[in-house]
Design a protein around this motif. Structure first.
Motif, short mmCIF file in Angstrom:
data_model
loop_
_atom_site.label_atom_id
_atom_site.label_comp_id
_atom_site.label_asym_id
_atom_site.label_seq_id
_atom_site.Cartn_x
_atom_site.Cartn_y
_atom_site.Cartn_z
N ALA A 3 0.81 -1.21 0.00
CA ALA A 3 0.00 0.00 0.00
C ALA A 3 0.85 1.26 0.00
O ALA A 3 0.46 2.27 -0.56
CB ALA A 3 -0.94 0.00 1.20
N ASN A 4 2.02 1.22 0.59
CA ASN A 4 2.79 2.44 0.73
C ASN A 4 3.35 2.97 -0.57
O ASN A 4 3.78 4.11 -0.63
CB ASN A 4 3.93 2.25 1.73
CG ASN A 4 5.01 1.33 1.23
OD1 ASN A 4 4.77 0.42 0.44
ND2 ASN A 4 6.21 1.56 1.70
N SER A 7 0.94 5.71 -1.35
CA SER A 7 0.46 6.54 -0.26
C SER A 7 1.37 7.73 -0.04
O SER A 7 2.47 7.80 -0.55
CB SER A 7 0.35 5.73 1.02
OG SER A 7 1.63 5.29 1.39
N GLN A 11 -1.11 13.48 1.23
CA GLN A 11 -0.99 14.03 2.57
C GLN A 11 0.00 15.21 2.54
O GLN A 11 1.11 15.08 2.06
CB GLN A 11 -0.48 12.96 3.55
CG GLN A 11 -1.44 11.81 3.74
CD GLN A 11 -2.75 12.24 4.37
OE1 GLN A 11 -2.77 13.07 5.27
NE2 GLN A 11 -3.83 11.68 3.89
N ARG A 85 2.77 -5.42 5.18
CA ARG A 85 2.30 -5.25 3.80
C ARG A 85 2.36 -6.54 2.99
O ARG A 85 2.69 -6.54 1.81
CB ARG A 85 3.10 -4.16 3.09
CG ARG A 85 3.13 -2.85 3.81
CD ARG A 85 4.13 -1.89 3.17
NE ARG A 85 4.21 -0.67 3.92
CZ ARG A 85 5.25 -0.31 4.66
NH1 ARG A 85 6.31 -1.07 4.72
NH2 ARG A 85 5.24 0.82 5.32
N LYS A 98 -9.80 3.25 2.33
CA LYS A 98 -9.26 4.61 2.40
C LYS A 98 -8.70 4.82 3.80
O LYS A 98 -9.05 4.11 4.75
CB LYS A 98 -10.33 5.65 2.08
CG LYS A 98 -10.89 5.56 0.67
CD LYS A 98 -9.84 5.81 -0.39
CE LYS A 98 -9.56 7.27 -0.54
NZ LYS A 98 -8.50 7.58 -1.47
N GLU A 99 -7.85 5.83 3.96
CA GLU A 99 -7.14 6.06 5.22
C GLU A 99 -8.07 6.14 6.44
O GLU A 99 -7.77 5.57 7.48
CB GLU A 99 -6.28 7.33 5.14
CG GLU A 99 -5.10 7.24 4.22
CD GLU A 99 -5.40 7.78 2.82
OE1 GLU A 99 -6.59 7.95 2.48
OE2 GLU A 99 -4.45 8.03 2.08
N GLN A 102 -9.15 2.78 7.38
CA GLN A 102 -8.02 2.04 7.95
C GLN A 102 -7.81 2.44 9.41
O GLN A 102 -7.61 1.58 10.27
CB GLN A 102 -6.75 2.29 7.12
CG GLN A 102 -6.82 1.66 5.75
CD GLN A 102 -5.66 2.07 4.86
OE1 GLN A 102 -5.10 3.16 4.99
NE2 GLN A 102 -5.32 1.21 3.92
N ARG A 150 -2.99 9.16 9.26
CA ARG A 150 -3.47 8.72 7.95
C ARG A 150 -2.33 8.13 7.12
O ARG A 150 -2.49 7.12 6.43
CB ARG A 150 -4.12 9.87 7.20
CG ARG A 150 -5.49 10.22 7.71
CD ARG A 150 -6.11 11.33 6.88
NE ARG A 150 -7.43 11.64 7.37
CZ ARG A 150 -7.90 12.87 7.46
NH1 ARG A 150 -7.18 13.90 7.07
NH2 ARG A 150 -9.12 13.07 7.93
N THR A 151 -1.18 8.76 7.18
CA THR A 151 -0.03 8.28 6.42
C THR A 151 0.43 6.93 6.94
O THR A 151 0.66 6.00 6.16
CB THR A 151 1.12 9.31 6.47
OG1 THR A 151 0.66 10.54 5.91
CG2 THR A 151 2.34 8.82 5.70
N SER A 154 -2.08 4.32 5.90
CA SER A 154 -2.06 4.02 4.47
C SER A 154 -0.79 3.32 4.03
O SER A 154 -0.74 2.73 2.96
CB SER A 154 -2.27 5.30 3.65
OG SER A 154 -1.14 6.14 3.75
N ASN A 155 0.24 3.36 4.87
CA ASN A 155 1.49 2.67 4.55
C ASN A 155 1.46 1.20 4.92
O ASN A 155 2.47 0.52 4.85
CB ASN A 155 2.67 3.35 5.26
CG ASN A 155 3.07 4.64 4.60
OD1 ASN A 155 2.63 4.95 3.51
ND2 ASN A 155 3.89 5.43 5.28
#
Length: 176
Positions: A3-4, A7, A11, A85, A98-99, A102, A150-151, A154-155
């Motif tokens: 995912a990263n 991402s 942001q 991951r 979505k973040e 998550q 969020r980052t 999303s990672n």
């Protein structure tokens, strides 16, 4: 793809926030899991609470339903797969969210720890690097904390969904 790889582009991260994200990424898998738990314990105190109204739990039935029926060992293995991951069923179910959703998954799991979600080992001591990251998160302002969370969220996870290139990246305008 992890995912990263897609991402972080959306942001708006300050240099301080980028440094805290990098410090988080430098932690080991279990340190990251413990830190997520401690972050959620601090929410509403020194860490900004994510907006639950911006989420939809129905989008994550595997992670908020099926997951809760698994053994503690299976739950911990799935958390590790998501953090690392890995290309697995649960990591993929997480990676396509979505973040905000998550973050909702981690929040729901933290709230259920010790009940329907595997608990922290008794007597667990947070590592010095993990404590440092937690203190740095606490020191960020509201926007920095939300962007950071969020980052970080999303990672994690796995998705093969690729971001659509922007006009700046392609040099072409989109057409209808």
């Amino acid at each position: 793809m992890p995912a990263n790889e897609n991402s972080g582009k959306s942001q708006a991260l300050s240099d301080d926030t980028k440094q805290v994200v990098a410090a988080f990424e430098g932690l080991g898998t279990d340190e990251k899991l413990a830190l997520l738990y401690f972050i959620y314990k601090e929410m509403g105190k020194s860490i900004t609470q994510a907006a639950p109204a911006a989420t939809d739990p129905q989008l994550a039935p595997k992670l908020l339903g099926d997951y809760l029926q698994l053994s503690n060992e299976q739950q911990l293995a799935i958390m590790r797969e998501i953090v690392n991951r890995e290309h697995t069923e649960y990591s993929h179910a997480y990676g396509v969210l979505k973040e905000n959703n998550q973050l909702m998954v981690w929040f729901a799991w933290a709230q259920a720890m010790g009940h329907t979600v595997v608990d922290m080992p008794s007597g667990y001591e947070n590592s010095a690097p993990s404590n440092d990251v937690l203190n740095r998160i606490k020191a960020l302002d509201f926007e920095g904390q939300i962007s950071l969370l969020r980052t970080i969220a999303s990672n994690m996870g796995y998705t093969d969904i690729q971001a659509i290139p922007t006009q700046a990246e392609t040099g072409k305008t989109s057409s209808l």
